[in-house]
Structure formats: C-alpha cells, structure tokens
Enzyme design. Structure first.
Site, PDB file in Angstrom:
ATOM      1  N   SER A   9       0.856  -1.192   0.000  1.00  9.36           N
ATOM      2  CA  SER A   9       0.000   0.000   0.000  1.00  9.36           C
ATOM      3  C   SER A   9       0.889   1.238   0.000  1.00  9.36           C
ATOM      4  CB  SER A   9      -0.879   0.018   1.252  1.00  9.36           C
ATOM      5  OG  SER A   9      -1.385   1.333   1.434  1.00  9.36           O
ATOM      6  N   HIS A  34      -1.123  -1.349  -4.298  1.00  8.22           N
ATOM      7  CA  HIS A  34      -2.398  -1.034  -3.642  1.00  8.22           C
ATOM      8  C   HIS A  34      -2.467   0.484  -3.443  1.00  8.22           C
ATOM      9  CE1 HIS A  34      -5.945  -2.027  -1.218  1.00  8.22           C
ATOM     10  NE2 HIS A  34      -5.536  -1.126  -0.343  1.00  8.22           N
ATOM     11  N   ASP A  36      -4.628   3.502  -2.010  1.00  5.14           N
ATOM     12  CA  ASP A  36      -5.697   3.847  -1.062  1.00  5.14           C
ATOM     13  C   ASP A  36      -6.210   5.265  -1.296  1.00  5.14           C
ATOM     14  OD1 ASP A  36      -6.030   1.543   0.679  1.00  5.14           O
ATOM     15  OD2 ASP A  36      -3.965   1.911   1.321  1.00  5.14           O
ATOM     16  N   MET A  38      -8.749   8.096   0.031  1.00  2.00           N
ATOM     17  CA  MET A  38      -9.525   8.503   1.211  1.00  2.00           C
ATOM     18  C   MET A  38     -10.040   9.922   1.006  1.00  2.00           C
ATOM     19  SD  MET A  38      -6.842   7.092   4.002  1.00  2.00           S
ATOM     20  CE  MET A  38      -6.530   5.343   4.187  1.00  2.00           C
ATOM     21  N   HIS A  67      -8.290   1.113  -4.033  1.00  2.00           N
ATOM     22  CA  HIS A  67      -9.209   0.880  -2.921  1.00  2.00           C
ATOM     23  C   HIS A  67      -9.887   2.208  -2.602  1.00  2.00           C
ATOM     24  CE1 HIS A  67      -9.596  -0.239   1.659  1.00  2.00           C
ATOM     25  NE2 HIS A  67     -10.761  -0.106   1.061  1.00  2.00           N
ATOM     26  N   MET A  69     -12.091   4.517  -0.630  1.00  2.00           N
ATOM     27  CA  MET A  69     -12.769   4.785   0.638  1.00  2.00           C
ATOM     28  C   MET A  69     -13.385   6.166   0.461  1.00  2.00           C
ATOM     29  SD  MET A  69      -9.734   3.206   2.983  1.00  2.00           S
ATOM     30  CE  MET A  69      -8.593   3.324   1.608  1.00  2.00           C
ATOM     31  N   MET A 138     -11.254  -5.975   5.184  1.00  2.00           N
ATOM     32  CA  MET A 138     -10.428  -5.060   5.986  1.00  2.00           C
ATOM     33  C   MET A 138     -10.193  -5.677   7.359  1.00  2.00           C
ATOM     34  SD  MET A 138     -10.242  -1.677   4.404  1.00  2.00           S
ATOM     35  CE  MET A 138      -9.093  -1.442   5.656  1.00  2.00           C
ATOM     36  N   ASP A 176      -6.579  -6.592   4.076  1.00  4.31           N
ATOM     37  CA  ASP A 176      -5.980  -5.251   4.085  1.00  4.31           C
ATOM     38  C   ASP A 176      -6.001  -4.682   5.498  1.00  4.31           C
ATOM     39  OD1 ASP A 176      -5.111  -2.698   3.530  1.00  4.31           O
ATOM     40  OD2 ASP A 176      -6.854  -2.112   2.337  1.00  4.31           O
TER      41      ASP A 176
HETATM   42  C1  DX5 Z   1      -6.374   1.500   5.540  1.00  2.76           C
HETATM   43  C2  DX5 Z   1      -5.859   1.142   4.156  1.00  2.76           C
HETATM   44  C3  DX5 Z   1      -4.795   0.091   4.159  1.00  2.76           C
HETATM   45  C4  DX5 Z   1      -3.602   0.424   4.995  1.00  2.76           C
HETATM   46  C5  DX5 Z   1      -2.576  -0.672   4.979  1.00  2.76           C
HETATM   47  O1  DX5 Z   1      -7.515   2.279   5.434  1.00  2.76           O
HETATM   48  O2  DX5 Z   1      -6.917   0.664   3.344  1.00  2.76           O
HETATM   49  O3  DX5 Z   1      -4.438  -0.240   2.825  1.00  2.76           O
HETATM   50  O4  DX5 Z   1      -3.029   1.630   4.676  1.00  2.76           O
HETATM   51  O5  DX5 Z   1      -1.501  -0.281   5.781  1.00  2.76           O
HETATM   52  P1  DX5 Z   1      -0.891  -1.186   6.940  1.00  2.76           P
HETATM   53  O6  DX5 Z   1      -0.365  -2.425   6.262  1.00  2.76           O
HETATM   54  O7  DX5 Z   1       0.158  -0.333   7.520  1.00  2.76           O
HETATM   55  O8  DX5 Z   1      -2.008  -1.506   7.885  1.00  2.76           O
HETATM   56 ZN    ZN Z   2      -6.471  -0.321   1.372  1.00  3.23          ZN
END
Ligand code: DX5
Ligand code: ZN
Length: 221
Positions: A9, A34, A36, A38, A67, A69, A138, A176
């Site tokens: 990630s 990956h 992320d 947000m 991903h 969010m 998750m 994840d």
């Molecule tokens: C959390 C993310 C994950 C996260 C993974 O909301 O979706 O992808 O950043 O990071 P680690 O492996 O540090 O938990």
């Molecule tokens: Zn993620």
C-alpha cells in the site's frame, strides 16, 4: 496451490519520492500496487486521487489495485479507469446501488472488488458475489496505515473463502490492514490469497527482504 499476491500500500510510501517507491517495491518482488483513496468523508483522512494514479501508471506494468474509501463512489470510477486502474474496490456503505457500481467498474474495463470493514456483515455478498472479481476484507478500520490486525477477521476470511469456493468463479480474496510477516501465515491459512501491506513493507529498510519474508511465511501456511 493458489496464486499468492503481495500488494504494497503506497499510503505508507515516501510521497516525496513516490515514483521511486513504486518502482522500488515492484523490483523488490511485489505483484501489484495497492492505491488507497480517502476522502475525509467516508473515512477521516485525505489521501490521493486519479491524478496521482495517472502519474504512476507509466512506471509499471503491474496491476494498480485501487481501494476507494470514498462516498459517493460512482462519480469517481470513470476517472480512475481513465487513470489506468486495473482493479477498483469500493465499500457497500458508499454506494446506493451496489450492483450498479460493480457494473459501472466492469463497463469501464476494470476488475470490480467489494470491500468489507471489520464490522460490515457479509450479507452484502449474497446477491453479487458471482459478479465480483475480488473481495477485500479489511482487518483494521479504514482510514489510516500502521494499525494493528484485528484477529476476529480471520473467521470472516474463512467464511468468504468458503463462499468463493462454492461460487466456482475466480475471485481474489484480499486482506488489508496490519498484515506483516508474523501474522501472514495464519491469514493465508484462513483463505486469503492477496495481501496488502503498507507499513510492514515501506517501514522496512530492505523491501526485497520484507517481501521475501512474507512469501516464506506464506509457504509455511
Ligand atoms: C487502511 C488502508 C490500508 C492500509 C494498509 O484504510 O486501506 O491499505 O493503509 O496499511 P498497513 O499495512 O500499515 O495496515
Ligand atoms: Zn487499502
């Protein structure tokens, strides 16, 4: 023997050197990136969007695993498809019409994933599993990297593995949050085949050694 995939990630990467970080983890043996996203609305944090996805796209042939969010989700899907995403996952709580969002992602040429928070029931799979390419479980509450793996998620992973095997379709089972070389064997035993790891990889000084340690631990599963 399932195909196991390691997906660093980039949320935990050094953003000042993001390009090098992406090529660095792929050279170190990662299978996909990956990504992320947000929005400071669905989750209490703000990260990166389609412009950054488009910027890293030319750096690697490895799949970019987005991903989302983000709520609402549909409006941003075409932007990520154009930015070169290969897989787009979203949370059922972020879509008014889950079946429609899956179709939208696939119509834009991407694989579709449905993401489950630790507290989200698996009922959301009931009528759509046969349409999905990926289920994302998750193992932390979404919003931040570096959190601790929530152990009761192992039973949930095992239940999704059972449903995927019954379904007969090729569907990736991705985990994840809080994944590291110490807990990855148990997670693989529960049925995951795709492992997101942020802090456990980008927090290591040697990415190749970190990824190799994860693969070695999976082999013991
Ligand atoms: C959390 C993310 C994950 C996260 C993974 O909301 O979706 O992808 O950043 O990071 P680690 O492996 O540090 O938990
Ligand atoms: Zn993620």
């Amino acid at each position: 023997m399932p195909t196991y995939r390691i997906a660093p990630s980039i949320l935990s990467a050094d953003f000042a050197r993001l390009g090098e970080e992406v090529t660095g983890v792929i050279a170190a043996g990662a299978d996909m990136i990956h990504f992320d996203v947000m929005d400071n609305h669905y989750v209490p944090n703000l990260s990166i969007g389609p412009l950054v996805c488009a910027a890293i796209r030319p750096l690697t042939k490895a799949p970019i695993d987005v991903h989302l969010m983000v709520k609402p989700v549909d409006r941003i899907v075409p932007d990520f498809a154009r930015a070169g995403a290969d897989i787009i996952s979203f949370h059922p709580e972020a879509s008014e019409h889950v079946d429609r969002t899956i179709g939208l992602i696939q119509e834009h040429g991407c694989k579709a994933g449905l993401a489950f928070n630790p507290g989200t029931p698996l009922d959301h799979l009931d009528h759509v599993l046969h349409r999905l390419d990926l289920v994302l479980i998750m193992s932390v509450n979404p919003g931040f990297g570096g959190q601790k793996f929530i152990p009761h998620v192992l039973a949930k992973l095992a239940e999704v593995r059972r449903r995927i095997d019954l379904c007969g379709r090729e569907i990736m089972l991705e985990v994840d949050g809080g994944v590291n070389a110490d807990n990855i064997a148990g997670i693989a035993r529960a049925g995951a085949d795709t492992f997101v790891a942020g802090s456990a990889i980008f927090g290591a000084t040697d990415y190749m050694a970190a990824i190799a340690a994860m693969r070695a631990a999976i082999q013991t599963a």
